[in-house]
Design a protein around this motif. Sequence first.
Motif, mmCIF file in Angstrom:
data_model
loop_
_atom_site.group_PDB
_atom_site.id
_atom_site.type_symbol
_atom_site.label_atom_id
_atom_site.label_comp_id
_atom_site.label_asym_id
_atom_site.label_seq_id
_atom_site.Cartn_x
_atom_site.Cartn_y
_atom_site.Cartn_z
ATOM 1 N N HIS A 297 0.844 -1.202 0.000
ATOM 2 C CA HIS A 297 0.000 0.000 0.000
ATOM 3 C C HIS A 297 0.887 1.262 0.000
ATOM 4 O O HIS A 297 0.702 2.166 -0.823
ATOM 5 C CB HIS A 297 -0.912 -0.041 1.242
ATOM 6 N N LEU B 47 -1.286 16.456 -0.325
ATOM 7 C CA LEU B 47 -1.727 17.348 -1.400
ATOM 8 C C LEU B 47 -3.256 17.376 -1.444
ATOM 9 O O LEU B 47 -3.910 16.374 -1.150
ATOM 10 C CB LEU B 47 -1.225 16.849 -2.762
ATOM 11 N N PRO B 48 -3.822 18.511 -1.866
ATOM 12 C CA PRO B 48 -5.267 18.532 -2.147
ATOM 13 C C PRO B 48 -5.501 17.801 -3.468
ATOM 14 O O PRO B 48 -4.560 17.605 -4.236
ATOM 15 C CB PRO B 48 -5.557 20.021 -2.301
ATOM 16 N N PRO B 49 -6.742 17.387 -3.752
ATOM 17 C CA PRO B 49 -6.999 16.632 -4.986
ATOM 18 C C PRO B 49 -6.813 17.463 -6.260
ATOM 19 O O PRO B 49 -6.523 16.903 -7.311
ATOM 20 C CB PRO B 49 -8.452 16.177 -4.838
ATOM 21 N N LEU C 95 2.234 4.859 -2.763
ATOM 22 C CA LEU C 95 2.129 6.270 -2.380
ATOM 23 C C LEU C 95 3.471 6.983 -2.447
ATOM 24 O O LEU C 95 3.571 8.156 -2.101
ATOM 25 C CB LEU C 95 1.542 6.382 -0.962
ATOM 26 N N ARG C 96 4.511 6.282 -2.900
ATOM 27 C CA ARG C 96 5.792 6.960 -3.078
ATOM 28 C C ARG C 96 5.651 8.035 -4.156
ATOM 29 O O ARG C 96 4.776 7.957 -5.023
ATOM 30 C CB ARG C 96 6.885 5.960 -3.454
ATOM 31 N N LEU C 97 6.539 9.017 -4.050
ATOM 32 C CA LEU C 97 6.473 10.157 -4.965
ATOM 33 C C LEU C 97 6.353 9.752 -6.435
ATOM 34 O O LEU C 97 5.474 10.242 -7.155
ATOM 35 C CB LEU C 97 7.718 11.026 -4.754
ATOM 36 N N THR D 18 -6.413 6.000 5.738
ATOM 37 C CA THR D 18 -5.902 4.645 5.529
ATOM 38 C C THR D 18 -4.518 4.706 4.864
ATOM 39 O O THR D 18 -3.619 3.938 5.218
ATOM 40 C CB THR D 18 -6.885 3.841 4.646
ATOM 41 N N ASP D 19 -4.364 5.606 3.913
ATOM 42 C CA ASP D 19 -3.062 5.799 3.256
ATOM 43 C C ASP D 19 -1.998 6.174 4.294
ATOM 44 O O ASP D 19 -0.906 5.593 4.325
ATOM 45 C CB ASP D 19 -3.149 6.920 2.215
ATOM 46 N N TYR E 140 6.785 10.146 0.426
ATOM 47 C CA TYR E 140 5.433 9.682 0.126
ATOM 48 C C TYR E 140 4.515 10.872 -0.100
ATOM 49 O O TYR E 140 4.694 11.924 0.527
ATOM 50 C CB TYR E 140 4.871 8.856 1.296
ATOM 51 N N VAL E 141 3.543 10.702 -0.975
ATOM 52 C CA VAL E 141 2.562 11.752 -1.234
ATOM 53 C C VAL E 141 1.166 11.177 -1.028
ATOM 54 O O VAL E 141 0.801 10.166 -1.635
ATOM 55 C CB VAL E 141 2.684 12.293 -2.670
ATOM 56 N N ILE E 142 0.404 11.826 -0.163
ATOM 57 C CA ILE E 142 -0.981 11.408 0.064
ATOM 58 C C ILE E 142 -1.890 12.488 -0.500
ATOM 59 O O ILE E 142 -1.744 13.667 -0.174
ATOM 60 C CB ILE E 142 -1.237 11.181 1.570
ATOM 61 N N ILE E 143 -2.796 12.080 -1.381
ATOM 62 C CA ILE E 143 -3.727 13.031 -1.981
ATOM 63 C C ILE E 143 -5.029 12.960 -1.195
ATOM 64 O O ILE E 143 -5.690 11.925 -1.164
ATOM 65 C CB ILE E 143 -3.925 12.714 -3.471
ATOM 66 N N GLN F 243 2.980 8.206 -7.619
ATOM 67 C CA GLN F 243 1.921 9.208 -7.452
ATOM 68 C C GLN F 243 2.008 10.265 -8.553
ATOM 69 O O GLN F 243 1.007 10.675 -9.140
ATOM 70 C CB GLN F 243 2.029 9.904 -6.080
ATOM 71 N N VAL G 226 7.145 19.386 -2.985
ATOM 72 C CA VAL G 226 6.607 18.023 -2.834
ATOM 73 C C VAL G 226 7.637 16.949 -3.192
ATOM 74 O O VAL G 226 7.695 15.887 -2.572
ATOM 75 C CB VAL G 226 5.293 17.846 -3.654
#
Lengths: 204, 204
Positions: free
Chosen positions: A181, B121-123, A185-187, B174-175, B162-165, A190, B157
């Motif tokens: 998972h 990040l925002p969507p 989500l790595r740069l 969950t991410d 890791y980047v979570i949107i 993404q 960024v």
Amino acid sequence: MPGTLLIVSAPSGAGKTTLVRELLKRDGRVQLSVSCTTRQPRSGEVQGRDYNFVGVDEFLAMRSRGEFLESAEVHGNFYGTSLRWLERQLAAGRDVLLEIDWQGAQQVRRAFGQAVGIFILPPSMAILEQRLRGRGTDDEATIARRIHAALAEMRHVAEFDYVIINDDLQTAITDLQAVVHAARLRLAPQRARHPELFSPLLQD
Amino acid sequence: MPGTLLIVSAPSGAGKTTLVRELLKRDGRVQLSVSCTTRQPRSGEVQGRDYNFVGVDEFLAMRSRGEFLESAEVHGNFYGTSLRWLERQLAAGRDVLLEIDWQGAQQVRRAFGQAVGIFILPPSMAILEQRLRGRGTDDEATIARRIHAALAEMRHVAEFDYVIINDDLQTAITDLQAVVHAARLRLAPQRARHPELFSPLLQD
């Protein structure tokens, strides 16, 4: 690329096969790598799903053209992972899992710096030895050879990004799912998946 | 070290505060970093839990001795993360989360190469702008300033792992949980947590 390449290595006795099988059941986005092989299809095996079955001449020609990410000879048969096949899967956003030993892992890492390396360890050497002794029907020399091979594999653990200790199976599966998972989500993946969001932010 | 240092950065409007609050609720092993500050305690704030409150002279002396991993001045008050405090937490196997901007993140990364950087990040830019416009009571210059600041933050960024949107909040939580879970399974903390298993395998 939007897909993720996962390398899973382990000594025998660590429970890799069970863990990978459970991951595939629970995570529909991960697929096993389909290798090229020169061995004969066994009953039930499907071309393109289980293996890409090729002739020896074709395999050797592919290998000399550098088309394999990694290749090996096992019991007189050749096995190899096609670079082009893998790139197609990753470009299509599929996550591919490769079960290989430390040598294959090194070859793959050289070609795919973005590959995520996962190593499975047994909870202790004593438990590994127990598992490798099996049902007690093998002679000591065979067991000693197995333990030696397992140790040789485990000495490469530091070449991997993540280490999962397979003590309790359920915990180890949850661990593996979390690693897969997070890998998504790595740069890099993404960015490949959301160009409209990233391209105004990054110039290069 | 057995603990994991997590850096979380985001532009305002990305929902970082909510995400981090939810993570702390669900994952009892993560704690927020306790900063040193020269500002006065507010009602209900507890020394050592919310902040380590120190005098200006003491803060400046600590800073000149290089005791801060990162420090900043905000509205005339100083804030800083004590290197020694952090090392104690990580050595004790605690996971520490730092909410800082890209500049603080760079300072921390220089001192702790093992820190795991997470960017929220925002969507989309359109949704970010909507959120930054707020209730429509601010003038255009204020809004333009906010958007400019958010963009300036987001341009960093690529410095994060890791980047979570944050489109759907539940997905984003969950991410974040998966990233934190996986961070604990990286080679370095696993090795620090299980020396008996790793030391026979690794010579150095």
